[in-house]
Design a protein around this motif. Sequence first.
Motif, PDB file in Angstrom:
ATOM      1  N   SER A  68       0.806  -1.225   0.000  1.00 44.77           N
ATOM      2  CA  SER A  68       0.000   0.000   0.000  1.00 44.77           C
ATOM      3  C   SER A  68       0.834   1.267   0.000  1.00 44.77           C
ATOM      4  O   SER A  68       0.288   2.373  -0.109  1.00 44.77           O
ATOM      5  N   GLN A  69       2.162   1.148   0.090  1.00 40.95           N
ATOM      6  CA  GLN A  69       3.029   2.323   0.223  1.00 40.95           C
ATOM      7  C   GLN A  69       3.731   2.729  -1.060  1.00 40.95           C
ATOM      8  O   GLN A  69       4.527   3.676  -1.057  1.00 40.95           O
ATOM      9  N   TRP A  70       3.471   2.069  -2.178  1.00 36.02           N
ATOM     10  CA  TRP A  70       4.248   2.347  -3.383  1.00 36.02           C
ATOM     11  C   TRP A  70       4.131   3.808  -3.838  1.00 36.02           C
ATOM     12  O   TRP A  70       5.092   4.357  -4.403  1.00 36.02           O
ATOM     13  N   ASP A  71       3.005   4.441  -3.595  1.00 36.16           N
ATOM     14  CA  ASP A  71       2.853   5.849  -4.001  1.00 36.16           C
ATOM     15  C   ASP A  71       3.801   6.773  -3.245  1.00 36.16           C
ATOM     16  O   ASP A  71       4.047   7.906  -3.673  1.00 36.16           O
ATOM     17  N   HIS A  72       4.348   6.301  -2.135  1.00 34.24           N
ATOM     18  CA  HIS A  72       5.238   7.128  -1.302  1.00 34.24           C
ATOM     19  C   HIS A  72       6.714   6.750  -1.480  1.00 34.24           C
ATOM     20  O   HIS A  72       7.573   7.280  -0.768  1.00 34.24           O
ATOM     21  N   ARG A 300      -3.413  -4.526   8.239  1.00 30.59           N
ATOM     22  CA  ARG A 300      -4.262  -4.087   7.139  1.00 30.59           C
ATOM     23  C   ARG A 300      -3.817  -4.701   5.813  1.00 30.59           C
ATOM     24  O   ARG A 300      -2.630  -4.983   5.607  1.00 30.59           O
ATOM     25  N   SER A 301      -4.757  -4.870   4.917  1.00 30.17           N
ATOM     26  CA  SER A 301      -4.428  -5.334   3.580  1.00 30.17           C
ATOM     27  C   SER A 301      -3.397  -4.403   2.944  1.00 30.17           C
ATOM     28  O   SER A 301      -3.549  -3.180   2.968  1.00 30.17           O
ATOM     29  N   GLY A 302      -2.332  -4.967   2.394  1.00 33.38           N
ATOM     30  CA  GLY A 302      -1.270  -4.166   1.780  1.00 33.38           C
ATOM     31  C   GLY A 302      -0.149  -3.796   2.717  1.00 33.38           C
ATOM     32  O   GLY A 302       0.837  -3.186   2.285  1.00 33.38           O
ATOM     33  N   ASP A 303      -0.251  -4.143   4.011  1.00 29.61           N
ATOM     34  CA  ASP A 303       0.835  -3.866   4.954  1.00 29.61           C
ATOM     35  C   ASP A 303       2.043  -4.750   4.644  1.00 29.61           C
ATOM     36  O   ASP A 303       1.898  -5.916   4.238  1.00 29.61           O
TER      37      ASP A 303
END
Length: 401
Positions: A68-72, A300-303
Motif C-alpha cells: 500500500s506504500q508504493w505511491d510514497h 491491514r491489507s497491503g501492509d
Amino acid sequence: MTAPVPLSGPRFQTEPARLYREMRREHGAVTPVVLDGDIPAWLVLGYRELHQVTGDPVLFSRDSDLWSQWDHIPDDWPLLPMIGRRQPSILYTVGERHRERVGMISDALEAVDPSELRSYAEKFADELIDGICAKGETDLVGDYAMLLPVRVLARLYGFRDEQGPGLVTALNDMIDGRDRAIAGQTHLATSMGRLLADRKDEPADDVVSRMLTHRSGFDDVEIAQDLMVMMAAGHQPTADWIGNSLRLMLTDDRFAASLFGGRNSVAEAMNEVLWEDTPTQNVAGRWASRDTQLGGRRIRSGDLLLLGLQGANSDPQVRTDGSALTGGNNAHFSFGHGEHRCPFPAQEVAEVIARTGIEVVLDRLPDIDLAVPAESLTRRPSPWLRGLTALPVRFTPVPAL
C-alpha cells in the motif's frame, strides 16, 4: 501505542539482541517499525508468529505489488534493491510458477559435484591464505571471508575468476542499502546479462548453462534476476557465517577445542551462529493480502511484514535457556521457512563453502588468536545482515603452500 521503532541506527550494530528484547517487551511479537523515509512496516519477532507468516503464502504473500506504500516510494529509495516492485525474480513469484523456479534452481545446483565444490572452496581458500600466511597478522573478514564465497560461486556459475572482486563490491553496496545500493545492483545486473549472453553462445558445465537449458521456459530476464538473487543470498550471508563463526571460536571458551583440531566443534559453532548471531537478521518481506490479526496486532491489507529471523530465533518462549548450546537443533529460521525458504541444495552449497573456509584457516594458521579486545569488534551498519567490519588476528608466520 508507543512510537514505531526506526529500522536503522547503531544499535543494530552494537546490541541487536538487547534491542530485539526491548522491542518484544514494549511492542510484543509484532513490532511497528519505520524504514528510510518514514515508511511504515511491521517486524515479526515472535517464533510462532513468524512460523504463521511464512507458512501461509496466500494470506501473507510474496507479491510486492500488494504494498500500500508504493505511491510514497521515490525512484532513488535506497531500499529498492531489497524491496523491489515488479521484479521478475524468484523472490516475488508466487504459486505454481514459483515452485517451477525453485525446481529450476535446485536442479542446477544439485548437479554440482560435491567433491568438485569442496575442491574449489579449498583451492580459493588456500590461495587467499597464501597471500596472508607469511605476515603473522591479517583481517580475516576483509582479507579472507569477504573474498571466498563469491569466488567459489562465480566459478560454479561460469564467471571468470578475475571478475570476483568487482562482484564482491557490487554485492556489498547493494545489500547495505545505502547511497551506492542502486549502483551495485546495476553492476551485478550488467555482469549477469553478459554471462548469460556468453553461455547462450557457448554452453558449459556450469549453473548458468543448466538454467538456460531447463525445460520450464523462463526467459533471459527472469534467469538473470534469479542469478542475482542466488549470488546475493549465497555470498554475503556465507561470508558473514564464516566471520561470525570464527569470532565465536576465538572469543567463546565453549569452542576453544575447535581451534586445536576439534572438527566437531566447527559444526557446533556454525550451528550456534545460526541461532545466536545469524548472518541474515531481517528479511523483506511479506504483504498482507487482506485485513487480519497477527500477534494481537491489526494488520491491514497491503501492509508490509518484515521477517525478524534473529528475533524469532531468540524468542524466550522457544529459547528458554539462551545460554545453553543448541547442539544439533536446526529448527532456527536462518534459512527461512515455507515455500520461500532457501532451497536445500543452496543451503548445502553455503555450508560446504563456509565449513571448508573455516577448516582451511584452522589447518593453515594453527596458533591463530584475536589481535584486539573482543569488545572492540564492530559490525556493519545494516539491519538486514549482521557481519563484522573486521576480524583482526595474529599467528606465527608460515610459508605459502
